[in-house]
Scaffold this active site. Structure first.
Site, short mmCIF file in Angstrom:
data_model
loop_
_atom_site.label_atom_id
_atom_site.label_comp_id
_atom_site.label_asym_id
_atom_site.label_seq_id
_atom_site.Cartn_x
_atom_site.Cartn_y
_atom_site.Cartn_z
N CYS B 120 -9.04 39.40 -8.93
CA CYS B 120 -10.24 40.16 -8.57
C CYS B 120 -9.88 40.94 -7.31
O CYS B 120 -9.82 40.37 -6.22
CB CYS B 120 -11.43 39.24 -8.31
SG CYS B 120 -12.87 40.13 -7.66
N CYS B 123 -13.03 41.17 -4.60
CA CYS B 123 -13.50 40.00 -3.83
C CYS B 123 -12.77 38.78 -4.34
O CYS B 123 -11.56 38.68 -4.14
CB CYS B 123 -15.01 39.86 -3.88
SG CYS B 123 -15.75 40.03 -5.52
N SER B 124 -13.47 37.85 -4.99
CA SER B 124 -12.78 36.65 -5.47
C SER B 124 -13.46 36.13 -6.74
O SER B 124 -13.58 34.93 -6.92
CB SER B 124 -12.77 35.58 -4.39
OG SER B 124 -14.10 35.26 -4.01
N CYS B 125 -13.93 37.04 -7.61
CA CYS B 125 -14.59 36.62 -8.86
C CYS B 125 -13.67 35.69 -9.65
O CYS B 125 -12.49 35.98 -9.83
CB CYS B 125 -14.95 37.83 -9.71
SG CYS B 125 -16.13 38.93 -8.89
#
Lengths: 85, 216
Positions: B120, B123-125
């Site tokens: 991702c 962000c950090s999906c």
């Protein structure tokens, strides 16, 4: 179907990665309607947008710098960011 | 014995030679204050109870890669389930009994021609509702930026060399979908039961930075 990611640079909560703006890819699948994060991030109601998965070749994105031009990236893009080629 | 024969001072270290962790005596951040205010208001107005909030935190903490491993193992032994998983991974996971909430999940099948890896960049999906919390490196700027630019080099740093004739396909998880890689079943594991196979499926193989491993 071939599409180009619009080369727009608006401010705000944009979930279209900068490295793909202006790049051409192939529609991989259509996923359905989703809330548009550009509005919901600011609690603004608005129409839902179709979410589309687009497949890009590394050569299209990175040119001669690509590790291997035939490798691919697939990304979800909201349809209002796409224009037909 | 790693802690024998130090020639430096043990001052400030625990009896086993580790530094003490600093107490979290600093002021609350703006967002920590906001979180506490919102939580207390929700409880005071009767929308939620403290017990419900705690139960939800507990449920999230109890999710682990073992859930995804069971999904992959079933796909290896059950062609009908595998077809359903590739068609709609969220529904297939729910049908197995996993409570993944409203998550939209797409399963990506590794073959002898294509290797999939998930990142991702924004962000950090991560498919937390199935696999639990992501590893720290998944959230690092280096992994997020480099995986779309030089995935083969990144994978080689995880010890995974993708042959030149194979396709690498990077999936940038930018919006509403979450992704799980279905690694190819290792030949050494053919004939094992679904329960035994689940032990081969590592967290990293479902992100796409490694292959399934024989349990140690």
């Amino acid at each position: 179907m071939k599409v180009r990611v619009k080369s727009h640079w608006p401010p705000g909560h944009i979930r279209t990665p900068a490295y793909l703006r202006g790049k051409i890819g192939q529609i991989e699948r259509r996923i359905g309607l989703f809330n548009n994060p550009e509005g919901t991030a600011y609690r603004q109601p608005g129409p839902q947008r179709e979410l589309v998965r687009v497949r890009f070749r590394m050569a299209e994105i990175w040119g001669a710098r690509a590790e291997r031009g035939e490798d691919e990236i697939e990304v979800e893009i909201y349809s209002h960011w796409l224009e037909p080629v | 014995m790693p802690h024998d024969h130090h020639d430096h001072s043990h001052e400030g270290l625990s009896p086993s030679g580790h530094p003490y962790r600093a107490d979290n005596d600093t002021d609350l951040s703006y967002w920590q204050v906001m979180e506490i205010a919102l939580r207390e208001l929700l409880i005071k107005k009767g929308h939620l109870t403290a017990a419900q909030i705690h139960a939800q935190i507990n449920a999230m903490d109890s999710r682990s890669p073992a859930n995804g491993a069971r999904v992959v193992a079933r796909a290896w032994v059950d062609p009908e389930f595998k077809a359903a998983l590739l068609d709609n991974a969220g529904e297939a996971s729910r049908a197995m009994g996993f409570d993944i909430g409203p998550m939209h999940l797409i399963a990506l099948e590794n073959t002898d021609k294509v290797h999939n890896v998930v990142v991702c960049t924004l962000c950090s999906c991560y498919p937390r509702n199935l696999l639990g919390l992501p590893p720290d490196w998944y959230k690092s700027r280096a992994y997020r930026s480099r995986t779309v630019i030089e995935p083969r080099k990144v994978l080689s740093e995880f010890g995974l060399i993708i042959p030149e004739q194979m396709q690498v396909r990077v999936h940038d998880s930018t919006a509403d979908m979450r992704y799980i890689v279905v690694p190819a079943q290792p030949e050494d594991s053919f004939g094992l039961s679904e329960g035994e196979l689940a032990a081969w499926v590592t967290r990293d193989s479902m992100i796409g930075v490694s292959l399934p491993l024989a349990p140690q």
